[in-house]
Design an enzyme around this catalytic site. Sequence first.
Site, PDB file in Angstrom:
ATOM      1  N   LYS A 153    -103.192 -47.242   8.947  1.00 33.38           N
ATOM      2  CA  LYS A 153    -102.105 -48.216   9.006  1.00 33.38           C
ATOM      3  C   LYS A 153    -101.926 -48.717  10.427  1.00 33.38           C
ATOM      4  O   LYS A 153    -102.229 -48.014  11.381  1.00 33.38           O
ATOM      5  CB  LYS A 153    -100.783 -47.568   8.566  1.00 33.38           C
ATOM      6  CG  LYS A 153    -100.712 -47.176   7.111  1.00 33.38           C
ATOM      7  CD  LYS A 153     -99.355 -46.552   6.852  1.00 33.38           C
ATOM      8  CE  LYS A 153     -99.106 -46.321   5.368  1.00 33.38           C
ATOM      9  NZ  LYS A 153     -97.798 -45.691   5.156  1.00 33.38           N
ATOM     10  N   GLY A 160     -98.146 -54.134   3.941  1.00 33.68           N
ATOM     11  CA  GLY A 160     -99.502 -53.872   3.486  1.00 33.68           C
ATOM     12  C   GLY A 160    -100.572 -54.455   4.382  1.00 33.68           C
ATOM     13  O   GLY A 160    -101.756 -54.218   4.155  1.00 33.68           O
ATOM     14  N   ILE A 198    -101.944 -40.664  -0.646  1.00 36.59           N
ATOM     15  CA  ILE A 198    -101.393 -40.089  -1.882  1.00 36.59           C
ATOM     16  C   ILE A 198    -101.819 -40.993  -3.025  1.00 36.59           C
ATOM     17  O   ILE A 198    -101.554 -42.191  -3.010  1.00 36.59           O
ATOM     18  CB  ILE A 198     -99.862 -39.990  -1.807  1.00 36.59           C
ATOM     19  CG1 ILE A 198     -99.450 -39.060  -0.659  1.00 36.59           C
ATOM     20  CG2 ILE A 198     -99.284 -39.504  -3.137  1.00 36.59           C
ATOM     21  CD1 ILE A 198     -97.953 -38.997  -0.436  1.00 36.59           C
ATOM     22  N   HIS A 203     -93.127 -45.862  -5.369  1.00 31.42           N
ATOM     23  CA  HIS A 203     -92.459 -46.406  -4.187  1.00 31.42           C
ATOM     24  C   HIS A 203     -90.970 -46.424  -4.487  1.00 31.42           C
ATOM     25  O   HIS A 203     -90.502 -47.212  -5.315  1.00 31.42           O
ATOM     26  CB  HIS A 203     -92.977 -47.817  -3.888  1.00 31.42           C
ATOM     27  CG  HIS A 203     -92.255 -48.487  -2.759  1.00 31.42           C
ATOM     28  ND1 HIS A 203     -92.847 -48.757  -1.546  1.00 31.42           N
ATOM     29  CD2 HIS A 203     -90.984 -48.925  -2.647  1.00 31.42           C
ATOM     30  CE1 HIS A 203     -91.968 -49.332  -0.749  1.00 31.42           C
ATOM     31  NE2 HIS A 203     -90.828 -49.453  -1.394  1.00 31.42           N
ATOM     32  N   GLU A 266     -87.613 -46.693   2.982  1.00 35.65           N
ATOM     33  CA  GLU A 266     -88.624 -46.598   1.926  1.00 35.65           C
ATOM     34  C   GLU A 266     -89.333 -45.251   1.964  1.00 35.65           C
ATOM     35  O   GLU A 266     -89.612 -44.716   3.041  1.00 35.65           O
ATOM     36  CB  GLU A 266     -89.647 -47.730   2.078  1.00 35.65           C
ATOM     37  CG  GLU A 266     -89.023 -49.121   1.961  1.00 35.65           C
ATOM     38  CD  GLU A 266     -90.056 -50.223   1.892  1.00 35.65           C
ATOM     39  OE1 GLU A 266     -89.779 -51.252   1.270  1.00 35.65           O
ATOM     40  OE2 GLU A 266     -91.166 -50.045   2.461  1.00 35.65           O
ATOM     41  N   GLU A 279     -91.159 -46.257   5.656  1.00 36.55           N
ATOM     42  CA  GLU A 279     -90.737 -47.139   6.743  1.00 36.55           C
ATOM     43  C   GLU A 279     -89.317 -47.615   6.484  1.00 36.55           C
ATOM     44  O   GLU A 279     -88.761 -47.388   5.396  1.00 36.55           O
ATOM     45  CB  GLU A 279     -91.681 -48.340   6.897  1.00 36.55           C
ATOM     46  CG  GLU A 279     -91.681 -49.293   5.708  1.00 36.55           C
ATOM     47  CD  GLU A 279     -92.707 -50.426   5.856  1.00 36.55           C
ATOM     48  OE1 GLU A 279     -93.771 -50.199   6.449  1.00 36.55           O
ATOM     49  OE2 GLU A 279     -92.431 -51.529   5.357  1.00 36.55           O
ATOM     50  N   ARG A 283     -83.657 -55.490   7.236  1.00 32.02           N
ATOM     51  CA  ARG A 283     -83.229 -56.817   6.771  1.00 32.02           C
ATOM     52  C   ARG A 283     -82.784 -56.695   5.321  1.00 32.02           C
ATOM     53  O   ARG A 283     -82.945 -55.646   4.695  1.00 32.02           O
ATOM     54  CB  ARG A 283     -84.405 -57.787   6.841  1.00 32.02           C
ATOM     55  CG  ARG A 283     -85.615 -57.211   6.115  1.00 32.02           C
ATOM     56  CD  ARG A 283     -86.748 -58.161   5.961  1.00 32.02           C
ATOM     57  NE  ARG A 283     -88.005 -57.491   5.722  1.00 32.02           N
ATOM     58  CZ  ARG A 283     -88.461 -57.062   4.551  1.00 32.02           C
ATOM     59  NH1 ARG A 283     -87.726 -57.239   3.469  1.00 32.02           N
ATOM     60  NH2 ARG A 283     -89.613 -56.463   4.425  1.00 32.02           N
ATOM     61  N   ARG A 326     -90.431 -60.909  -9.938  1.00 35.12           N
ATOM     62  CA  ARG A 326     -90.731 -61.998  -9.014  1.00 35.12           C
ATOM     63  C   ARG A 326     -91.678 -62.971  -9.704  1.00 35.12           C
ATOM     64  O   ARG A 326     -92.825 -62.621 -10.004  1.00 35.12           O
ATOM     65  CB  ARG A 326     -91.384 -61.464  -7.746  1.00 35.12           C
ATOM     66  CG  ARG A 326     -90.549 -60.446  -7.008  1.00 35.12           C
ATOM     67  CD  ARG A 326     -91.152 -60.169  -5.644  1.00 35.12           C
ATOM     68  NE  ARG A 326     -90.506 -59.026  -5.016  1.00 35.12           N
ATOM     69  CZ  ARG A 326     -90.739 -58.633  -3.762  1.00 35.12           C
ATOM     70  NH1 ARG A 326     -91.616 -59.304  -3.023  1.00 35.12           N
ATOM     71  NH2 ARG A 326     -90.119 -57.587  -3.249  1.00 35.12           N
TER      72      ARG A 326
END
Lengths: 477, 477, 150, 150
Positions: A153, A160, A198, A203, A266, A279, A283, A326
């Site tokens: 990361k 992502g 993992i 999530h 998260e 993370e 916002r 969405r």
Amino acid sequence: MVRKVLVANRGEIACRVMRTLRELGIASVAVYHVTDRHAPHVALADERIELRHAVPVSAYLDAGQLLAACTATGADALHPGYGFLSESAGFAEACARAGVVFIGPSPEAMRLVGDKLSARALAARVGAPVSPAVTIEDDGRSAAALGFPLLIKAAAGGGGKGMRIVRGPGELAAQVALARSEAERYFGDPRVYAEPLIERPRHLEVQVLGDGRGGAIALGTRDCSIQRRHQKLIEEAPAQGVPAGLVDAALAIARAARYGNAGTVEFVVAPDGRYQFLEVNARLQVEHPVTERVTGWDLVAAQLAIAAGEPLPAPPAIHGCAIECRICAEEPEHAFRPATGRIGVLRLPAGDGVRVDSGVREGQEVTAAYDSLLLKLVVHGASRPEALERMQRALAELVVLGVATNADYLARLIASAPFQRGDVHTQLIAEHPLPAAPPPPALGAAVEIAAALADPEVRRAAFAIPEPYASIGGFRN
Amino acid sequence: MVRKVLVANRGEIACRVMRTLRELGIASVAVYHVTDRHAPHVALADERIELRHAVPVSAYLDAGQLLAACTATGADALHPGYGFLSESAGFAEACARAGVVFIGPSPEAMRLVGDKLSARALAARVGAPVSPAVTIEDDGRSAAALGFPLLIKAAAGGGGKGMRIVRGPGELAAQVALARSEAERYFGDPRVYAEPLIERPRHLEVQVLGDGRGGAIALGTRDCSIQRRHQKLIEEAPAQGVPAGLVDAALAIARAARYGNAGTVEFVVAPDGRYQFLEVNARLQVEHPVTERVTGWDLVAAQLAIAAGEPLPAPPAIHGCAIECRICAEEPEHAFRPATGRIGVLRLPAGDGVRVDSGVREGQEVTAAYDSLLLKLVVHGASRPEALERMQRALAELVVLGVATNADYLARLIASAPFQRGDVHTQLIAEHPLPAAPPPPALGAAVEIAAALADPEVRRAAFAIPEPYASIGGFRN
Amino acid sequence: MTAAIVGRNPLRFRVDDREYTVAELAAPDGEFALVIDGVRVTGHRHDAGDRVFVRIAGRTFVVPRAGRAAGAAGAASRGELRAEMPGRVVRHHARPGQRVAAGDPLVTVESMKLQLVIAADRDAIVAALPVAEHATFDRGDVLASLEDDA
Amino acid sequence: MTAAIVGRNPLRFRVDDREYTVAELAAPDGEFALVIDGVRVTGHRHDAGDRVFVRIAGRTFVVPRAGRAAGAAGAASRGELRAEMPGRVVRHHARPGQRVAAGDPLVTVESMKLQLVIAADRDAIVAALPVAEHATFDRGDVLASLEDDA
């Protein structure tokens, strides 16, 4: 309290913020690139300022023009929405220097949680589980000790981007080099780190409100495991099967960061129930409406109250289940690649328990210039099964023609057995492509005949009537 | 459970019922008169049957055609909505004979509460306060003992029809004669009775669900005091300042009537807080969504569950405040007379806490053939002030052009001091006409210029471009 | 799989070697209502030029329209491109006998002060361009005829 | 109170003895966007024929339009009704010199196979019907001219 707020965003989130501003009696200022001059957020605002830039998306990232627009309109505060400059500590500082209230956390808190390495250190300090990570300063061999598969990361990352999966030592060096170059390109910061991957995680996230002085409350949890291309597609509140201690860990992190305003902590939850801090998103999130529906709270109003220095209220009770889909201009059958076109027909669902946060209108051109999110369907029900039925009803009522969308795919996904059971994880979409079944012959023929009869020449051949008069004005008859 | 429901209604209530049917996986059948062939309820249904009649409204009252449509489509139940045949005991009996489940109370309960005199007797028997009334069998002099002012009502009445106010003995005989003839004309039953008139009363009501076996629960209260021409215009839930004992009185009445399904027990509350039983409405009410919003319950789903013989659930908790505005095609400045026209532009409000129950679409012709109700705006907020702000925002977003509506009037009414204070009564509208202020000169000129530029000839004179190309397709530029 | 008209009065279409009797009912903008072999079929529809979006029974289909002629002409019968309004031929882009691909321009016309290009709706050979350059034509006149390249 | 054009380049309207400089911006269907004396004014608008609905600043106004001509012609200048598309005159309903009321039919025309009636847009006297019965006309041709009954 502020009197006039410039909304430094576009699309559905700009509309959503402006609606709360209107209810609170606060004037709103829209900003827009010329390509958005007919967009709903421009019509909804009390005032509007054009941002000039050759690249549409860059207009919304131009701090100088945004602050000049605040000055020109007398806006005393700015709401960044999500994306664009919403997590830029530098921009928040520039707002403060210009005497404009930035509706969000302090620049210090943003910097602290925005850097993944310092956020991980903070989480570890307050006792939240974090993955055993290795900061990579060599060609990657230092990470091999973690074992495989690995996740690489970007330290400055998010969303992502810059993320690479490494399944064995042979590909390690190449993937590290790729991750570094992506991190440099997206975030201007080549630092990367590795952690054990993992498989099939969920999530989960906690919506928090902080007062910036070490106080914070939680507004419940969300499950955002349904993702494609590392981006969320379906979110629900509350999350099912939340591990003990997870919400308290989120609050401890928010408090230690002296986090102010609305934020999200998260986590990744392994199939065995163990969880790790992922993370902090500093916002308002795209998926905040599901929390609004189960709490009855208006999160933008809460953000404004916190920005005005009001104390945090007591945490809310959670009622029922809310789900968000969405609706994006994209083609699920082609790896969810973005789609473009003009929205020729748009019919939004309605009725009890259905909320639509839309940023588009009929006649609008959907281009590759912006994000592919068109609108969000949000439903609320007394239970998860009731919410799922309501979402299926809403998806059935939704009509978006002229650009390909993921709406039909989402209906199949929600109908699928794993989703109905709540047996979700972030790889579900990748593992279950759920192609559309070919239409039965009668339906296929009806589609072809209906399409043919859209053609003026076919109509003339079929009916021999002068087409201009048949199609202009009102109903055909 | 039923498998297919014929919805014997039109407009917003037919759409609203069908949405719940879809969520429950129950097929829906629309009925329509040819004048409604493009109406939303026809498009929303799974199947549709045309009802033929020279008079549009009579088509929806034709029991024979409705039952034939049930047979033709295999519908095993019928939802009557409100109005039309919803409170016809005879029709409910005809449904039962035809083997069709009527979603509503039993014919016996309907008859018992539908007759005002027997309903009053029932209420008095269970100890609910009723007005001291006198059944008038002479020319009216028997009623004079009650004192003046008096209210004369039809025994078979409802909806304000056949109601006359008598302010002194001199006009008594004439008003009794008028009331009798109206009662005969509207209800086919000339019986009238008199009761003392309560000045400036509030109209409060209790939503009940009965199991038809003597069990009933209350789903809270509604204040429906804002009325014009004896018809409700704004409703809210819960009612403020509900007199002690009122909800229990409503439950006692529903239980004594062995009332089944959803119903409303209405009361008149005097300024001094004393209350009287008014009547029972044996159906789903127009204003039921405010109860749905504060309870989180779906009342149509509850009706279907009761019709299926399921036991009553525990009564719900009440959350926040919900308000409904009835948007009607009418002219408030001309005594609210109905208006007609084609809906050329229709833009519905959206966003958090706003529900729109609409029965119309853009392009639809609004005629005098049907009721003037176009759509209902329903908002929900954590408090009454929040709900009021949200309603003002929703009214500001609503655009209905092509037919006159009461929307602007409702915005002025909600902004008015008495309404903001909650200081409402059924004569408020009559006493406060709230005419629109003349527009300031700049606004007036803008209106005239915008109107002039709608004219193709003015446009040609102004811009000298060929109009067909300027106006056909997409955006003008 | 495309739908071709094979009869009128009543209107009949052939799709995939099966024939269907079709009647059209009135429908609001953005919608359609058909009766196909006695079954009422309703849905939403949008003509996006090179493709038609059709939504029926909760599913959205995108039907490509190969080589659709832009503007003032289209294929009334399979071989002929006819004028939709009166006008004047500005220019020919092909000659009779020439092989053309779907989308190749055939004729530029001027109608109502707008210039429009008539394009081939499939791969074919140009059989004729009956209206000469600069000549006027009426609505319904054949502007180009194509024959199969076989 | 009605708006009359009193200048072009820039466009100027007179309303109630005051003059306003007006520029029009592009707007989606059902909306308008104007700049009036430098101030941007946006809203919704619908032309309902005999009246125009205008919604600005959360208020809806209904502006009546007296004696508007229906169909394919309108008053370009106050005295003349001009054709909006080419066509043919089918029939005259009045003679020059005749007194007509607003809404009275003047001429039936045929354009694009549709018959349309041109009606008087105000009470007036017919000055001329320049295109004879059965004769054709072009877009912009005067079909009828009216003079004030004074």
